[in-house]
Design an enzyme around this catalytic site. Structure first.
Site, PDB file in Angstrom:
ATOM      1  N   GLY A  31     -44.815   4.186  14.169  1.00  0.00           N
ATOM      2  CA  GLY A  31     -46.240   4.297  13.849  1.00  0.00           C
ATOM      3  C   GLY A  31     -47.115   3.369  14.667  1.00  0.00           C
ATOM      4  N   LEU A  33     -49.660   4.491  16.188  1.00  0.00           N
ATOM      5  CA  LEU A  33     -49.522   5.370  17.352  1.00  0.00           C
ATOM      6  C   LEU A  33     -50.575   5.102  18.419  1.00  0.00           C
ATOM      7  CD1 LEU A  33     -48.743   8.710  15.487  1.00  0.00           C
ATOM      8  CD2 LEU A  33     -47.130   7.029  16.387  1.00  0.00           C
ATOM      9  N   HIS A  34     -50.134   5.206  19.669  1.00  0.00           N
ATOM     10  CA  HIS A  34     -51.043   5.065  20.815  1.00  0.00           C
ATOM     11  C   HIS A  34     -50.724   6.204  21.777  1.00  0.00           C
ATOM     12  CE1 HIS A  34     -47.474   3.436  22.675  1.00  0.00           C
ATOM     13  NE2 HIS A  34     -47.418   2.468  21.775  1.00  0.00           N
ATOM     14  N   GLY A  36     -49.103   6.308  24.403  1.00  0.00           N
ATOM     15  CA  GLY A  36     -47.695   6.343  24.845  1.00  0.00           C
ATOM     16  C   GLY A  36     -46.888   7.270  23.938  1.00  0.00           C
ATOM     17  N   HIS A  37     -47.051   7.094  22.621  1.00  0.00           N
ATOM     18  CA  HIS A  37     -46.373   7.981  21.669  1.00  0.00           C
ATOM     19  C   HIS A  37     -46.838   9.427  21.879  1.00  0.00           C
ATOM     20  CE1 HIS A  37     -46.403   4.120  19.176  1.00  0.00           C
ATOM     21  NE2 HIS A  37     -45.117   4.402  19.273  1.00  0.00           N
ATOM     22  N   GLN A 149     -39.231   5.541  28.328  1.00  0.00           N
ATOM     23  CA  GLN A 149     -38.547   4.657  29.286  1.00  0.00           C
ATOM     24  C   GLN A 149     -38.972   3.199  29.094  1.00  0.00           C
ATOM     25  OE1 GLN A 149     -39.007   5.481  33.622  1.00  0.00           O
ATOM     26  NE2 GLN A 149     -38.689   3.272  33.736  1.00  0.00           N
ATOM     27  N   GLN A 154     -32.829   0.878  25.175  1.00  0.00           N
ATOM     28  CA  GLN A 154     -32.739   1.709  23.957  1.00  0.00           C
ATOM     29  C   GLN A 154     -32.333   3.135  24.327  1.00  0.00           C
ATOM     30  OE1 GLN A 154     -35.465   1.677  20.369  1.00  0.00           O
ATOM     31  NE2 GLN A 154     -36.420   3.312  21.507  1.00  0.00           N
TER      32      GLN A 154
HETATM   33  P1  AMP Z   1     -42.000   2.630  18.768  1.00  0.00           P
HETATM   34  O1  AMP Z   1     -42.968   3.209  17.795  1.00  0.00           O
HETATM   35  O2  AMP Z   1     -42.516   1.433  19.487  1.00  0.00           O
HETATM   36  O3  AMP Z   1     -40.617   2.464  18.190  1.00  0.00           O
HETATM   37  O4  AMP Z   1     -41.841   3.716  19.921  1.00  0.00           O
HETATM   38  C1  AMP Z   1     -41.495   5.041  19.637  1.00  0.00           C
HETATM   39  C2  AMP Z   1     -41.154   5.744  20.933  1.00  0.00           C
HETATM   40  O5  AMP Z   1     -42.278   5.704  21.801  1.00  0.00           O
HETATM   41  C3  AMP Z   1     -40.008   5.062  21.689  1.00  0.00           C
HETATM   42  O6  AMP Z   1     -39.172   6.059  22.252  1.00  0.00           O
HETATM   43  C4  AMP Z   1     -40.721   4.269  22.752  1.00  0.00           C
HETATM   44  O7  AMP Z   1     -39.937   4.046  23.904  1.00  0.00           O
HETATM   45  C5  AMP Z   1     -41.894   5.175  23.062  1.00  0.00           C
HETATM   46  N1  AMP Z   1     -42.987   4.408  23.652  1.00  0.00           N
HETATM   47  C6  AMP Z   1     -43.513   3.246  23.181  1.00  0.00           C
HETATM   48  N2  AMP Z   1     -44.471   2.791  24.017  1.00  0.00           N
HETATM   49  C7  AMP Z   1     -44.545   3.688  25.043  1.00  0.00           C
HETATM   50  C8  AMP Z   1     -45.336   3.776  26.235  1.00  0.00           C
HETATM   51  N3  AMP Z   1     -46.233   2.862  26.547  1.00  0.00           N
HETATM   52  N4  AMP Z   1     -45.131   4.848  27.056  1.00  0.00           N
HETATM   53  C9  AMP Z   1     -44.203   5.784  26.745  1.00  0.00           C
HETATM   54  N5  AMP Z   1     -43.437   5.760  25.643  1.00  0.00           N
HETATM   55  C10 AMP Z   1     -43.591   4.720  24.802  1.00  0.00           C
END
Ligand code: AMP
Length: 281
Positions: A31, A33-34, A36-37, A149, A154
């Site tokens: 969550g 969320l930005h 990237g998500h 990535q 991970q």
């Molecule tokens: P998180 O909510 O941080 O656990 O991230 C969820 C998914 O989003 C994971 O697969 C992360 O690698 C991916 N993610 C997080 N930040 C970015 C980003 N800046 N660009 C691309 N994917 C991202």
């Protein structure tokens, strides 16, 4: 968008969709969320009939209780973003739902990945990650699961989980989305001050510096430059920075032009831990 809170309801829904021969994509998140998500969602959305996104701040992958407490949880804003981005199902369970009292002990043989870089600095982190992702995989049974990535190690751990459990899941990896200054988007960035956000953009600049100079200087000298640049010009404290061969994540002292390399970095700034990486050749 359907919001599901229990595993039972999720499994029943997925079974119906599978009977209808629908293909399913999964984007697991914690969550806050930005974009990237959202880039992960937009990437697999056209490839599947049903898109499932999960939001769960998974306590078993946090080795730092302060980080767990401070992790942002703007759920209403997240729901809105998911609706706007054509998510079909949001799985948003409680901690009690995922980890009831009789939860069996979880351990997956991750080999070396567990003890290097993120594994070394966040003991137990990848056991927690695989524990939750396996539960999500079992409940959603996705055809494709998308990861970023940004969390380089991970992705390797999830690939290992898929192999060890022999899961029929395609792992899709999306490039890191950055802000205009180059800082990798992260939910934890919300905890940085305006000054901190600006300073944090030095991280990407230093990775680019290494990428540019990889043929002209030794990995050791480049690493030394990165540490000096970051620690003298900003409040950043480097936890680790390493140039590694991509398949093993072993640190290298010389660049073998027949192999691919990645620079991995973890830093602390204003009490927030940030990670980033860049493929070098
Ligand atoms: P998180 O909510 O941080 O656990 O991230 C969820 C998914 O989003 C994971 O697969 C992360 O690698 C991916 N993610 C997080 N930040 C970015 C980003 N800046 N660009 C691309 N994917 C991202």
């Amino acid at each position: 968008m359907k919001i599901v809170k229990t595993i039972k309801e999720l499994k029943a829904l997925i079974s119906r969709l599978k009977e209808e021969k629908k293909t399913i994509g999964l984007v697991p998140t914690m969550g806050a969320l930005h974009q990237g998500h959202i880039s992960l969602i937009t990437h697999i959305r056209p490839q599947v009939d049903i898109l499932v996104c999960s939001i769960f701040v998974n306590p078993t992958q946090f080795n730092d209780s302060d980080d767990l407490i401070k992790y942002p949880r703007p759920i209403e804003k997240d729901k809105q973003l998911l609706k706007e981005n054509s998510c079909d199902i949001l799985f948003h369970p409680s901690v009690e739902e995922i980890y009831p009292n009789n939860e069996p002990h979880w351990h997956l043989e991750l080999g070396e990945l567990e003890n290097i870089w993120e594994g070394e600095h966040r003991p137990g982190h990848f056991q927690g990650v695989t524990q939750i992702v396996y539960k999500l995989f079992e409940s959603v049974r996705p055809d494709i699961a998308c990861f970023g990535q940004k969390d380089f190690q991970q992705v390797m751990v999830i690939q290992k989980l898929i192999e060890l459990k022999k899961l029929p899941i395609k792992l899709s990896v999306c490039p890191t989305l950055r802000n205009q200054e180059g800082l990798a988007l992260s939910s934890r960035n919300q905890r940085l001050s305006a000054k901190g956000l600006h300073e944090a953009s030095e991280i990407y600049k230093s990775l680019q510096y290494v990428q540019k100079n990889i043929c002209d200087k030794t990995p050791q000298l480049l690493i030394q430059d990165v540490k000096e640049k970051l620690e003298t010009n900003s409040a950043i404290e480097v936890e680790y920075v390493a140039i590694c061969e991509v398949k093993s994540l072993h640190e290298v002292n010389v660049i073998d032009p027949t192999k691919k390399h990645v620079i991995l970095i973890a830093v602390w700034l204003e009490g927030v831990r940030l990670i980033d990486n860049l493929l070098l050749n």
